[in-house]
Design a protein around this motif. Structure first.
Motif, PDB file in Angstrom:
ATOM      1  N   GLU A  31       0.832  -1.203   0.000  1.00  0.00           N
ATOM      2  CA  GLU A  31       0.000   0.000   0.000  1.00  0.00           C
ATOM      3  C   GLU A  31       0.866   1.254   0.000  1.00  0.00           C
ATOM      4  O   GLU A  31       0.535   2.253  -0.654  1.00  0.00           O
ATOM      5  CB  GLU A  31      -0.945   0.001   1.193  1.00  0.00           C
ATOM      6  CG  GLU A  31      -2.063  -1.026   1.120  1.00  0.00           C
ATOM      7  CD  GLU A  31      -1.600  -2.433   1.486  1.00  0.00           C
ATOM      8  OE1 GLU A  31      -0.428  -2.597   1.927  1.00  0.00           O
ATOM      9  OE2 GLU A  31      -2.404  -3.377   1.346  1.00  0.00           O
ATOM     10  N   ASP A  32       1.971   1.224   0.742  1.00  0.00           N
ATOM     11  CA  ASP A  32       2.866   2.380   0.766  1.00  0.00           C
ATOM     12  C   ASP A  32       3.554   2.576  -0.577  1.00  0.00           C
ATOM     13  O   ASP A  32       3.771   3.708  -1.030  1.00  0.00           O
ATOM     14  CB  ASP A  32       3.913   2.223   1.871  1.00  0.00           C
ATOM     15  CG  ASP A  32       3.305   2.371   3.256  1.00  0.00           C
ATOM     16  OD1 ASP A  32       2.235   3.001   3.381  1.00  0.00           O
ATOM     17  OD2 ASP A  32       3.902   1.836   4.221  1.00  0.00           O
ATOM     18  N   ARG A  33       3.889   1.488  -1.235  1.00  0.00           N
ATOM     19  CA  ARG A  33       4.474   1.600  -2.573  1.00  0.00           C
ATOM     20  C   ARG A  33       3.464   2.227  -3.527  1.00  0.00           C
ATOM     21  O   ARG A  33       3.800   3.095  -4.332  1.00  0.00           O
ATOM     22  CB  ARG A  33       4.904   0.225  -3.092  1.00  0.00           C
ATOM     23  CG  ARG A  33       5.994  -0.430  -2.269  1.00  0.00           C
ATOM     24  CD  ARG A  33       6.290  -1.848  -2.765  1.00  0.00           C
ATOM     25  NE  ARG A  33       6.686  -2.686  -1.633  1.00  0.00           N
ATOM     26  CZ  ARG A  33       6.806  -3.995  -1.664  1.00  0.00           C
ATOM     27  NH1 ARG A  33       6.559  -4.662  -2.778  1.00  0.00           N
ATOM     28  NH2 ARG A  33       7.182  -4.681  -0.599  1.00  0.00           N
ATOM     29  N   MET A  34       2.205   1.801  -3.424  1.00  0.00           N
ATOM     30  CA  MET A  34       1.185   2.345  -4.316  1.00  0.00           C
ATOM     31  C   MET A  34       0.899   3.810  -3.988  1.00  0.00           C
ATOM     32  O   MET A  34       0.638   4.608  -4.903  1.00  0.00           O
ATOM     33  CB  MET A  34      -0.089   1.511  -4.231  1.00  0.00           C
ATOM     34  CG  MET A  34      -1.129   1.878  -5.284  1.00  0.00           C
ATOM     35  SD  MET A  34      -0.583   1.554  -6.991  1.00  0.00           S
ATOM     36  CE  MET A  34      -0.819  -0.232  -7.065  1.00  0.00           C
ATOM     37  N   ARG A  35       0.937   4.174  -2.727  1.00  0.00           N
ATOM     38  CA  ARG A  35       0.736   5.588  -2.385  1.00  0.00           C
ATOM     39  C   ARG A  35       1.788   6.470  -3.047  1.00  0.00           C
ATOM     40  O   ARG A  35       1.485   7.569  -3.526  1.00  0.00           O
ATOM     41  CB  ARG A  35       0.776   5.774  -0.865  1.00  0.00           C
ATOM     42  CG  ARG A  35      -0.467   5.318  -0.143  1.00  0.00           C
ATOM     43  CD  ARG A  35      -0.477   5.687   1.333  1.00  0.00           C
ATOM     44  NE  ARG A  35      -1.619   5.060   1.976  1.00  0.00           N
ATOM     45  CZ  ARG A  35      -1.578   3.884   2.611  1.00  0.00           C
ATOM     46  NH1 ARG A  35      -0.418   3.220   2.696  1.00  0.00           N
ATOM     47  NH2 ARG A  35      -2.663   3.374   3.147  1.00  0.00           N
ATOM     48  N   LEU A  36       3.013   5.989  -3.077  1.00  0.00           N
ATOM     49  CA  LEU A  36       4.072   6.736  -3.757  1.00  0.00           C
ATOM     50  C   LEU A  36       3.779   6.832  -5.247  1.00  0.00           C
ATOM     51  O   LEU A  36       3.943   7.904  -5.855  1.00  0.00           O
ATOM     52  CB  LEU A  36       5.426   6.076  -3.517  1.00  0.00           C
ATOM     53  CG  LEU A  36       6.617   6.682  -4.262  1.00  0.00           C
ATOM     54  CD1 LEU A  36       6.784   8.162  -3.934  1.00  0.00           C
ATOM     55  CD2 LEU A  36       7.901   5.900  -3.950  1.00  0.00           C
ATOM     56  N   VAL A  37       3.330   5.759  -5.852  1.00  0.00           N
ATOM     57  CA  VAL A  37       2.983   5.770  -7.273  1.00  0.00           C
ATOM     58  C   VAL A  37       1.884   6.794  -7.552  1.00  0.00           C
ATOM     59  O   VAL A  37       1.970   7.597  -8.496  1.00  0.00           O
ATOM     60  CB  VAL A  37       2.563   4.357  -7.728  1.00  0.00           C
ATOM     61  CG1 VAL A  37       1.882   4.400  -9.091  1.00  0.00           C
ATOM     62  CG2 VAL A  37       3.771   3.437  -7.774  1.00  0.00           C
ATOM     63  N   GLU A 109       9.105  -6.711  -8.356  1.00  0.00           N
ATOM     64  CA  GLU A 109       7.737  -6.506  -8.800  1.00  0.00           C
ATOM     65  C   GLU A 109       7.563  -5.084  -9.312  1.00  0.00           C
ATOM     66  O   GLU A 109       8.262  -4.155  -8.879  1.00  0.00           O
ATOM     67  CB  GLU A 109       6.724  -6.800  -7.692  1.00  0.00           C
ATOM     68  CG  GLU A 109       6.711  -5.819  -6.539  1.00  0.00           C
ATOM     69  CD  GLU A 109       5.671  -6.199  -5.482  1.00  0.00           C
ATOM     70  OE1 GLU A 109       5.243  -7.374  -5.449  1.00  0.00           O
ATOM     71  OE2 GLU A 109       5.298  -5.313  -4.693  1.00  0.00           O
ATOM     72  N   LEU A 110       6.654  -4.940 -10.260  1.00  0.00           N
ATOM     73  CA  LEU A 110       6.294  -3.643 -10.815  1.00  0.00           C
ATOM     74  C   LEU A 110       4.992  -3.196 -10.171  1.00  0.00           C
ATOM     75  O   LEU A 110       4.023  -3.961 -10.131  1.00  0.00           O
ATOM     76  CB  LEU A 110       6.124  -3.754 -12.334  1.00  0.00           C
ATOM     77  CG  LEU A 110       5.672  -2.483 -13.062  1.00  0.00           C
ATOM     78  CD1 LEU A 110       6.778  -1.440 -13.062  1.00  0.00           C
ATOM     79  CD2 LEU A 110       5.246  -2.820 -14.491  1.00  0.00           C
ATOM     80  N   VAL A 111       4.970  -1.981  -9.680  1.00  0.00           N
ATOM     81  CA  VAL A 111       3.780  -1.407  -9.061  1.00  0.00           C
ATOM     82  C   VAL A 111       3.333  -0.243  -9.940  1.00  0.00           C
ATOM     83  O   VAL A 111       4.121   0.673 -10.216  1.00  0.00           O
ATOM     84  CB  VAL A 111       4.075  -0.911  -7.627  1.00  0.00           C
ATOM     85  CG1 VAL A 111       2.816  -0.343  -6.982  1.00  0.00           C
ATOM     86  CG2 VAL A 111       4.662  -2.041  -6.776  1.00  0.00           C
ATOM     87  N   VAL A 112       2.071  -0.269 -10.387  1.00  0.00           N
ATOM     88  CA  VAL A 112       1.597   0.745 -11.336  1.00  0.00           C
ATOM     89  C   VAL A 112       0.150   1.114 -11.025  1.00  0.00           C
ATOM     90  O   VAL A 112      -0.596   0.308 -10.472  1.00  0.00           O
ATOM     91  CB  VAL A 112       1.768   0.228 -12.783  1.00  0.00           C
ATOM     92  CG1 VAL A 112       0.918  -1.002 -13.026  1.00  0.00           C
ATOM     93  CG2 VAL A 112       1.483   1.297 -13.812  1.00  0.00           C
ATOM     94  N   ASN A 113      -0.236   2.328 -11.392  1.00  0.00           N
ATOM     95  CA  ASN A 113      -1.534   2.829 -10.947  1.00  0.00           C
ATOM     96  C   ASN A 113      -2.714   2.434 -11.833  1.00  0.00           C
ATOM     97  O   ASN A 113      -3.813   2.958 -11.653  1.00  0.00           O
ATOM     98  CB  ASN A 113      -1.509   4.343 -10.722  1.00  0.00           C
ATOM     99  CG  ASN A 113      -1.140   5.142 -11.963  1.00  0.00           C
ATOM    100  OD1 ASN A 113      -0.339   4.730 -12.794  1.00  0.00           O
ATOM    101  ND2 ASN A 113      -1.709   6.328 -12.085  1.00  0.00           N
ATOM    102  N   VAL A 134      -1.253  -3.741  -9.330  1.00  0.00           N
ATOM    103  CA  VAL A 134      -1.975  -2.653  -9.977  1.00  0.00           C
ATOM    104  C   VAL A 134      -3.057  -2.115  -9.049  1.00  0.00           C
ATOM    105  O   VAL A 134      -3.634  -2.853  -8.250  1.00  0.00           O
ATOM    106  CB  VAL A 134      -2.601  -3.104 -11.317  1.00  0.00           C
ATOM    107  CG1 VAL A 134      -1.515  -3.552 -12.288  1.00  0.00           C
ATOM    108  CG2 VAL A 134      -3.627  -4.200 -11.125  1.00  0.00           C
ATOM    109  N   ALA A 135      -3.323  -0.827  -9.198  1.00  0.00           N
ATOM    110  CA  ALA A 135      -4.382  -0.216  -8.400  1.00  0.00           C
ATOM    111  C   ALA A 135      -5.746  -0.693  -8.858  1.00  0.00           C
ATOM    112  O   ALA A 135      -6.667  -0.814  -8.055  1.00  0.00           O
ATOM    113  CB  ALA A 135      -4.297   1.309  -8.486  1.00  0.00           C
TER     114      ALA A 135
END
Length: 202
Positions: A31-37, A109-113, A134-135
């Motif tokens: 979740e923190d990684r996605m917040r940065l994204v 892993e790739l984190v993307v919105n 992914v979000a």
């Protein structure tokens, strides 16, 4: 001799350094990684560098951030300079490996919105990452932003899974949609231009 271009350059905008100044080297929680994204995606379109898209590559278990990427199509003049492509390329540069799942490397892993477009779908699959976070997925991105994401099949996640790439969806989905809606408001106000090729031609 034919006079042709021999290289092109894609780089992160300078403002990314400011956004990363307070970010720890590792973000163990997805979740923190996605917040940065989401933060990078929102800043990106407001800065005029490209669309409301960002991504990062992290070591899956430790959360160590290897790279970040934002969409720099407008800043670079390169149509393929999407956030995923930038993040993956920078991660491969940082590790010195075209295969981010290669021997001696931690699983990445790739984190993307949002679910990757048709171009970034292939780039992700071939990058060697072992996870895609992914979000969200679904028609909302195209409906809100008017971007053409290309013909990605319904079984898109299954295709990754069959190739050993874990897919995690719906991580901070509402936050992604909020960024897209803010971008759409700017479109409607004439503040930004959507850069679909073909000018909307069928």
């Amino acid at each position: 001799m034919i006079d042709i271009a021999r290289e092109y350059r894609v780089a992160l905008p300078a403002w990314v350094d400011d956004e990363l100044a307070d970010v720890p080297a590792a973000l163990p929680a997805r979740e923190d990684r996605m917040r940065l994204v989401h933060r990078l995606a929102d800043r990106n379109w407001r800065a005029g560098d490209g669309g409301p898209f960002a991504a990062l590559v992290a070591e899956r278990e430790s959360g160590r951030i290897v790279s970040v990427g934002v969409n720099v199509v407008l800043a670079s003049g390169i149509s393929s300079a999407h956030a995923e492509v930038v993040a993956l390329g920078l991660a491969q540069t940082a590790t010195g490996a075209w295969d981010l799942g290669g021997e001696g490397l931690a699983p990445h892993e790739l984190v993307v919105n949002w679910r990757p477009c048709v171009q970034c779908y292939g780039a992700t699959m071939w990058s060697g990452v072992r996870g895609l976070v992914v979000a969200g997925e679904g028609p909302e991105l195209e409906e809100i932003t008017t971007f053409d994401e290309g013909p990605v099949g319904e079984d898109w996640a299954g295709q990754f899974e069959r190739r050993g790439i874990e897919v995690v969806t719906d991580v901070l989905r509402d936050e992604a949609l909020a960024v897209f809606r803010a971008y759409r408001e700017a479109i409607d106000e004439g503040e930004v231009a959507v850069y679909n090729a073909r000018g909307g031609a069928e």
